[in-house]
Design a protein around this motif. Structure first.
Motif, PDB file in Angstrom:
ATOM      1  N   GLU A  70       0.830  -1.208   0.000  1.00  0.00           N
ATOM      2  CA  GLU A  70       0.000   0.000   0.000  1.00  0.00           C
ATOM      3  C   GLU A  70       0.866   1.260   0.000  1.00  0.00           C
ATOM      4  N   THR A 113      -8.404  -2.219  -1.837  1.00  0.00           N
ATOM      5  CA  THR A 113      -7.556  -2.821  -0.821  1.00  0.00           C
ATOM      6  C   THR A 113      -8.452  -3.622   0.120  1.00  0.00           C
ATOM      7  N   SER A 127      -4.548   2.066   6.001  1.00  0.00           N
ATOM      8  CA  SER A 127      -4.565   1.962   4.540  1.00  0.00           C
ATOM      9  C   SER A 127      -4.681   3.328   3.889  1.00  0.00           C
ATOM     10  N   ILE A 142     -11.177   4.994  -0.464  1.00  0.00           N
ATOM     11  CA  ILE A 142     -10.826   3.766  -1.180  1.00  0.00           C
ATOM     12  C   ILE A 142     -11.993   3.425  -2.095  1.00  0.00           C
ATOM     13  N   TYR A 146     -13.425  -1.322  -0.963  1.00  0.00           N
ATOM     14  CA  TYR A 146     -12.821  -1.856   0.255  1.00  0.00           C
ATOM     15  C   TYR A 146     -13.402  -3.245   0.474  1.00  0.00           C
TER      16      TYR A 146
END
Length: 250
Positions: free
Chosen positions: A56, A74, A91, A100, A103
Motif C-alpha cells: 500500500e 484494498t 490503509s 478507497i 474496500y
C-alpha cells in the motif's frame, strides 16, 4: 482497448488489473516505476491489501498525484470493528488518499452481515457513509462463503480464484454475479503459476466480458507482456484451445 464495468459499482476499468501483492518483494523505486508505467500505458485498476506489508505504501508513493484517475481496491482482514477502523485508517495513510474505491473483506471464514455480532459490516457501512469507502467488496477462496455473499445482496464486488483450470461451480459463480449485477474480480488468473501461457489465460477470460482478471506483477517483463494485450488482445485460436485442453487434462 478492452474495458469492463464492475457491476453496480459503475466503475469502468481496463480488462487488465494490476495485482500489487508482488511489489512488496521489490524496492520502493522499482515498485513505483512498475505501477506508474502500468498506469501510463493503460491499466487503471490496482489491487492491494493491508496484509501485503508495504504494498500500500508503495502504491501511495506512485499514485498520490493522480489519485482521481485510478481505481484502488484494498482489503481488511479485521474480525471486529476496532480492527476494521485501525486497518482502514492505516490503509488511507499508506495510500495517501482520503477514500478507497473498493474496500474488501479479505478472505473471511464467514460472510460478514449486519447483526452477525462481529460489527465489521456495520463499520463498513459507516465508513461508506463518511465517504472513506466508495464500494463494498469481499474476497474469498471458499465457494460456500462466496455464494452466500452473492445471495446476500450486501456486496458490490466479489474477488475469487478463476482461470481456465476452474470447474463448472466457479463458472456458475461468475454467472450468479452477473445476474446479481456484482463485479467479478478474478484472482489467480494464472492459477498460482500452474498456467504458464498468459496469452491463453487472457484469451480464455475474454470469453467472460464481465470478469476482471488481476495479474500479480513483480517484473517489468511481466508487465510488458500484459500491456501488449491492451493493444492486441489474444484471440481464442485452435492452438490455444488445444493448449487449454492439454493443461486441463494434466
Amino acid at each position: 482497448m478492452q474495458k469492463i464495468v464492475l457491476g453496480k459499482t459503475g466503475l469502468e476499468v481496463n480488462k487488465n488489473g494490476f495485482g500489487a501483492l508482488p511489489v512488496q518483494r521489490v524496492t520502493k523505486k522499482e515498485a513505483v516505476y512498475l505501477l506508474q508505467k502500468a498506469f501510463y500505458h493503460g491499466i487503471n485498476y490496482f489491487d492491494t491489501a493491508r496484509m501485503y506489508t508495504d504494498s500500500e505504501e508503495k502504491m501511495g508513493a506512485a499514485f498520490a498525484h493522480i489519485r482521481e484517475r485510478i481505481v484502488i481496491s484494498t482489503k481488511t482482514g479485521a474480525e471486529d470493528a476496532e480492527g476494521f477502523w485501525k486497518d482502514l485508517e492505516e490503509s488511507l495513510r499508506n495510500l495517501q488518499t482520503d477514500y478507497i474505491d473498493i474496500y474488501q473483506f479479505h478472505n473471511p471464514s464467514f460472510c460478514p452481515k449486519p447483526d452477525d455480532k462481529s460489527g465489521v459490516y456495520e463499520a463498513m457501512l459507516e465508513a461508506r457513509a463518511k465517504g472513506m469507502v466508495k464500494h463494498i467488496g469481499i474476497t474469498n477462496h471458499r465457494l460456500s462463503v462466496a455464494r452466500e455473499a452473492v445471495e446476500s445482496g450486501l456486496y458490490e464486488t466479489l474477488q475469487f480464484p478463476f482461470s481456465y483450470l476452474s470447474g463448472e461451480k466457479e463458472k456458475e459463480l461468475v454467472e450468479k454475479c452477473k445476474k446479481a449485477d456484482m463485479g467479478f474480480i478474478a484472482m489467480k488468473a494464472l492459477s498460482g503459476g500452474l498456467i504458464t501461457n498468459s496469452a491463453a489465460a487472457y484469451a480464455y477470460l475474454s470469453r467472460f466480458p464481465e470478469v476482471l482478471p488481476i495479474w500479480g506483477i513483480q517484473r517489468e517483463a511481466e508487465l510488458d507482456e500484459f500491456l501488449s494485450y491492451i493493444k492486441n488482445p489474444p484471440k481464442m485460436t485452435a492452438e490455444i484451445e488445444e493448449l487449454i485442453e492439454k493443461d486441463r487434462k494434466e
